[in-house]
Design an enzyme around this catalytic site. Sequence first.
Site, PDB file in Angstrom:
ATOM      1  N   SER A   1     -20.661  46.584 -26.438  1.00  0.00           N
ATOM      2  CA  SER A   1     -20.947  46.911 -27.845  1.00  0.00           C
ATOM      3  C   SER A   1     -19.847  47.708 -28.536  1.00  0.00           C
ATOM      4  O   SER A   1     -19.859  47.807 -29.764  1.00  0.00           O
ATOM      5  CB  SER A   1     -22.243  47.702 -27.935  1.00  0.00           C
ATOM      6  OG  SER A   1     -23.310  46.820 -28.089  1.00  0.00           O
TER       7      SER A   1
ATOM      8  N   LYS B   1     -18.098  45.980 -31.223  1.00  0.00           N
ATOM      9  CA  LYS B   1     -18.729  45.797 -32.540  1.00  0.00           C
ATOM     10  C   LYS B   1     -18.025  46.627 -33.611  1.00  0.00           C
ATOM     11  O   LYS B   1     -18.072  46.289 -34.798  1.00  0.00           O
ATOM     12  CB  LYS B   1     -20.220  46.173 -32.475  1.00  0.00           C
ATOM     13  CG  LYS B   1     -21.040  45.224 -31.596  1.00  0.00           C
ATOM     14  CD  LYS B   1     -22.443  45.750 -31.361  1.00  0.00           C
ATOM     15  CE  LYS B   1     -23.230  44.842 -30.440  1.00  0.00           C
ATOM     16  NZ  LYS B   1     -24.517  45.430 -30.029  1.00  0.00           N
TER      17      LYS B   1
ATOM     18  N   TYR C   1     -19.230  36.261 -30.358  1.00  0.00           N
ATOM     19  CA  TYR C   1     -19.877  37.539 -30.017  1.00  0.00           C
ATOM     20  C   TYR C   1     -19.777  37.828 -28.515  1.00  0.00           C
ATOM     21  O   TYR C   1     -19.409  38.932 -28.107  1.00  0.00           O
ATOM     22  CB  TYR C   1     -21.335  37.488 -30.479  1.00  0.00           C
ATOM     23  CG  TYR C   1     -22.158  38.668 -30.039  1.00  0.00           C
ATOM     24  CD1 TYR C   1     -22.041  39.901 -30.676  1.00  0.00           C
ATOM     25  CD2 TYR C   1     -23.041  38.560 -28.966  1.00  0.00           C
ATOM     26  CE1 TYR C   1     -22.788  40.995 -30.258  1.00  0.00           C
ATOM     27  CE2 TYR C   1     -23.793  39.648 -28.549  1.00  0.00           C
ATOM     28  CZ  TYR C   1     -23.657  40.860 -29.189  1.00  0.00           C
ATOM     29  OH  TYR C   1     -24.385  41.943 -28.768  1.00  0.00           O
TER      30      TYR C   1
ATOM     31  N   TYR D   1     -26.912  53.809 -29.972  1.00  0.00           N
ATOM     32  CA  TYR D   1     -28.210  53.131 -29.959  1.00  0.00           C
ATOM     33  C   TYR D   1     -29.282  54.057 -30.537  1.00  0.00           C
ATOM     34  O   TYR D   1     -28.990  54.829 -31.448  1.00  0.00           O
ATOM     35  CB  TYR D   1     -28.583  52.681 -28.530  1.00  0.00           C
ATOM     36  CG  TYR D   1     -27.504  51.885 -27.827  1.00  0.00           C
ATOM     37  CD1 TYR D   1     -27.101  50.646 -28.320  1.00  0.00           C
ATOM     38  CD2 TYR D   1     -26.901  52.346 -26.678  1.00  0.00           C
ATOM     39  CE1 TYR D   1     -26.134  49.893 -27.677  1.00  0.00           C
ATOM     40  CE2 TYR D   1     -25.928  51.596 -26.016  1.00  0.00           C
ATOM     41  CZ  TYR D   1     -25.548  50.373 -26.529  1.00  0.00           C
ATOM     42  OH  TYR D   1     -24.585  49.637 -25.890  1.00  0.00           O
TER      43      TYR D   1
ATOM     44  N   VAL E   1     -22.913  48.700 -22.989  1.00  0.00           N
ATOM     45  CA  VAL E   1     -23.638  48.631 -21.714  1.00  0.00           C
ATOM     46  C   VAL E   1     -22.723  48.379 -20.517  1.00  0.00           C
ATOM     47  O   VAL E   1     -23.171  48.415 -19.380  1.00  0.00           O
ATOM     48  CB  VAL E   1     -24.791  47.595 -21.741  1.00  0.00           C
ATOM     49  CG1 VAL E   1     -25.871  47.987 -22.732  1.00  0.00           C
ATOM     50  CG2 VAL E   1     -24.279  46.190 -22.006  1.00  0.00           C
TER      51      VAL E   1
HETATM   52  N1  GLU Z   1     -23.178  41.891 -24.907  1.00  0.00           N
HETATM   53  C1  GLU Z   1     -24.246  42.834 -24.900  1.00  0.00           C
HETATM   54  C2  GLU Z   1     -25.494  42.214 -25.443  1.00  0.00           C
HETATM   55  O1  GLU Z   1     -25.466  41.545 -26.391  1.00  0.00           O
HETATM   56  C3  GLU Z   1     -23.848  44.033 -25.685  1.00  0.00           C
HETATM   57  C4  GLU Z   1     -24.866  45.098 -25.598  1.00  0.00           C
HETATM   58  C5  GLU Z   1     -24.346  46.480 -25.672  1.00  0.00           C
HETATM   59  O2  GLU Z   1     -23.314  46.851 -25.130  1.00  0.00           O
HETATM   60  O3  GLU Z   1     -25.038  47.237 -26.323  1.00  0.00           O
HETATM   61  O4  GLU Z   1     -26.567  42.342 -24.964  1.00  0.00           O
END
Ligand code: GLU
Length: 307
Positions: A66, A69, A190, A242, A260
Site C-alpha cells: 500500500s 498508493k 494495481y 489504515y 502489508v
Molecule cells: N496489495 C494489497 C491488497 O490489495 C495491498 C494492501 C496493503 O498493503 O494495505 O490487498
Amino acid sequence: MKSSNISEVLNDALEHGRKYISEGNIATYIPELSKVDKNFLGVSIVTTDGKEYHAGDWQQEFTMQSISKTISLIFALEHIGADVIFTKVGMEPSGDPFNSIVKLETKSAMPSNPLINAGAIAVAGLIADRYEFEEFLRFVRLVCGRDTIVVDENVYNSENGAGKLNRSIAYLLQSNGVLEADVEKALSFYFKMCSLNINTFDLANYAAILANGGKDVRSGIQLINKPVLQIVKSLMVTCGLYDGSGEFAIRVGMPAKSGVGGGILALAQNNMGICVFGPALDVHGNSTGGYQILEYLSKELDLHYFS
Ligand code: GLU
C-alpha cells in the site's frame, strides 16, 4: 543533531522494536507473503541534507504494497490533475479496514480516499487508461533513487490469483460509474505497483523528497510539486495507517503510509525521511516492530509534528 547521535538512537530504536515482533503476524491472505521471515527488522533514515543512516535488515527487499498508493496518487495528481482525481475518490478517512467494500454500497459510490484499496484501484484505473506501467515505474525509480527496482513476479501472480476481494471492489466501482477502465487493466496496474520490490533505503530516499518540499535531497531537482505534496501528506496524516491512523498521529505524529509487506514510510517535515520494515503486522495491518521504532525515533529525535 549530531550524526553520531542519530546512529546511536537508530540502533537503540531497532532493539526496542525487536521486542514487539512477537506481537504481530505475517499477512497470509496473499500466499506469497506468508513465506517471508517474520523476524526481519530494518530501518533507514535519509536527511534533507543528504545524509543516510541504516540499522538492521535495511537491505532486505520487500514488496511496497500500500505504500505504492502514495506514489500512484502523486503520479496521477501530477499528470491527470486533482480536478479529475477527486471526482472519483474522496478525501476523508474511512475508519474501515483497507480492503473494506462496505461503504461503497452503504455510504457513497465513490471510495472514501485514495489510500484504501477501493480508492487506489480507482486511481490505478485512471492512470492505466492513459499511461503504460513502465512510465509509472520510471517515476518510482526516480523518486526512490534506484533504477533497478522491478516487480516481484511471484508476489504479483500471487496477488492476482488471490485477488477476489479486490476484483469485487473493482467491479462494484465499475458498476457505480467510478471505474471507467477495464477491470483487469486497472487491477493489473494495481497489483504490479503493490508488488514492486524495494528496501528501506529506497523508500527513505522517497520519504526525504516528501520532507524536502518535493526536491531531490542530493541534486536539488524539483521532482514533485508543492500543491501535490500538500494533498498527499495530508492524506498520509489522516489515512496513512489504515484504521489505526488516529492513534498513530497521537503516538508518532508524522505523515506516514504503511503496507502489508511490512514497510512503513514516514517523514519529519524539512528534516528527514524514514522507512522501517518488519513483516509482523498488528490487527490493522501495520508493522508491530516498525511502529515501535517510529514511536521511539519520534520521541528521542523530537520528530512529532506538534512537538
Ligand atoms: N496489495 C494489497 C491488497 O490489495 C495491498 C494492501 C496493503 O498493503 O494495505 O490487498
